[in-house]
Every structure is written in C-alpha cells, then in structure tokens.
Design a protein around this motif. Sequence first.
Motif: not given
Length: 361
Positions: A4-25
């Motif tokens: 995963r990238a080192y994401n320092f975007n100002a927005g839309p911004a990084a989301l927690p990996l755990e959240v993304l994985e749960q949403a994926q499931s």
Amino acid sequence: MTKRAYNFNAGPAALPLEVLEQAQSEFVEFRGSGMSIMEMSHRGAIYEGVHNETKQLLTELLGIPEGYQILFLQGGASTQFAMIPMNFLQGRTGSYVMTGSWADKAVKEAKNFGSTHIAASSEANQFRSIPSLDTFNVPEDSAYLHITSNETIEGTQFQQYPDAGSVPLIADLSSDIMSRPLDVSQFAMIYAGAQKNLGPSGVTVVIVRDDFITEVPKTVPTMFRYETHVKNNSLYNTPPAYSIYMVNLVLQWIKGKGGLAGIERQNREKSGLIYQAIDASGGFYNGFAEKDSRSMMNITFRLQNEELEKKFVKASEAEGFVGLKGHRSVGGLRASAYNAVPYESCKALAQFMAEFQRTNG
C-alpha cells in the motif's frame, strides 16, 4: 495485495485498511440480505438500522448532549457555506474568523445572502497562524460566529475554541473532526465533509442544536432547509447510503482505538515525527504555520526554492509516497496525516526527509 502507498492525500484521504477489508467482505452481500447495501432501499429496515447506528456512534464518541440533531447531507462543506447564511442570516450579520482559504470561501458565499463581519483575521501574516482569541471582535447582535477549525491548505488549527457568549458558534470541522475530543455543547452547529477523517466523499455530517433551527424563513428551498432533514431523519430524499455505511465502519474503528482520546494520542505522535524532521533540519525544511497554530492533520512546509520542492515530490513518489505536493493555490509541500494514516507511514516520511536532506543539503 501489492504494497500500500504511503498515502498523505488531503482528501479524499486514507481509510483504515481494516475498514476497507470489512467493506470488501460485505460488498456483494450485506448481512444475509442477498444484495449489497448499495442496492437496497433506504426505507428498508436493514439500511435504516445502519443509518441510526451511525448516529448513535457519533453521539457516543463525541459525547453529543441532548438537544442536538445529527444530519447526513450531501454537497460537502462547500454547500454548507451557502446553507448556513440561507437559513440563519435573516437580515442580520454573520461574523467570520478569517484563517485561510476555506474560511475565505465561506465568507464569499455568505456575502451572497447578507452582511458579513470579519471578527478576526490572520491574513496579515499570510494565514500562518490562528488569530489570538483576545483579538476577536464579535458584535453581540451577530446571527452567528463561524470558524474554520483546521485550515487544510495552510496547515493551521485552533488549539482552543472561542467563547462566543450569546452568539451561536458554528465550526467547519471538515479536516479535523474525530481527531481529538470535542465539547459539542460549545457549538450551535458543527459540520464536516466525510472524506478526510470520517469515510469516503459523498456525505456531510451536520450536528445542530435544536433551538438554532426554529426560525428559518419559509422562502428557503426545501432541500436547503435544515428542518427538512431533521423532520425526516436525513431520509427526505435518497441519502448517500454507501458513504454513510462507510462512516459507520470508520466510527467503529475509532471506538476500537480507544475513542477520541486514543486517536488524539496517536495523531500527536504521528505529526510529531514529521514536525521534528522539519525543526531538526537546521532550516533545510521550513514549516509554514507558526508553532502555536500548527495542525495535527495537515503539516505544511517549504524548501529553499520551487525546483528543490519539485525534486522532493518526484523523489518521494518514486519511494511510494503520495500526496505531498502542496495545494495548487499556495504551492510548497504538505503531508496530511489524518486518523487513518498509519504511524509507520509518518515514520517512513520522516526518514525519507532526513535522507533527502542528506543528499540535497
């Protein structure tokens, strides 16, 4: 999965990996319904359960007292810049604290609907600081006092909020909501676009005190009246259901991190790594914001010239860093270390900064 990238975007911004994985499931089938939450009616029991649970999580984590309403609206903070004066100016004057680019946008929108007053400003020093609270001049007959809690572009943040007395206090918390504990009772209204600390773009959270929305002119269009959304539990029209669901997951993640007190500790540690790299550089890096106004969320800094800054951005991208170029309106460099940006990413950036200085100093 690739790194995963080192994401320092100002927005839309990084989301927690755990959240993304749960949403994926849960993406294809949500809770045994045979369909995605993106496919189901917003009037159905399953979605309404998620909707109301999200409100409850916000209430719990922010400690929202009785007498406030939570709304899920669309259009981002930019729409709120117009909705606020539409609903509340009513021939009166709105007071604003001018702290930078986003405060300026809010003032410009308000001028389309009535009179504005600048209660305090840091424009004289290029918005490098938050005005001292003892400089605020807020007329007692102001319809409200509006502040921008955190200026994403300049990288400044209120360390303490003003006491507006009898004047209702409104805060744009788009870039620092849920980053630290907050006394909601100080405010008549707070609002925040979700795409920095709450979830993906598409939903704007508004928390408004009941007595503040009792006298809205009937000439305000239905969709731009706060009371429309209060009366209908933010379900007057089809809400941004998937974005609200994602906010729900992010709030659960924050709760699991120890709530806002735990999140603040992490944020101070993360931003501290990068500010230390700036302060220890002997002037190679120069922080934009004054130290007593520095943001935990958006760390802004400059190098000696634009060519070196371009070289920094190019070299950082080659190492997997994303979003370090400053906003196009001001230039420079910016690292947005929102809640979901891992400590490891901030540590990696601090190490990269030291190495870049070693090879280019």
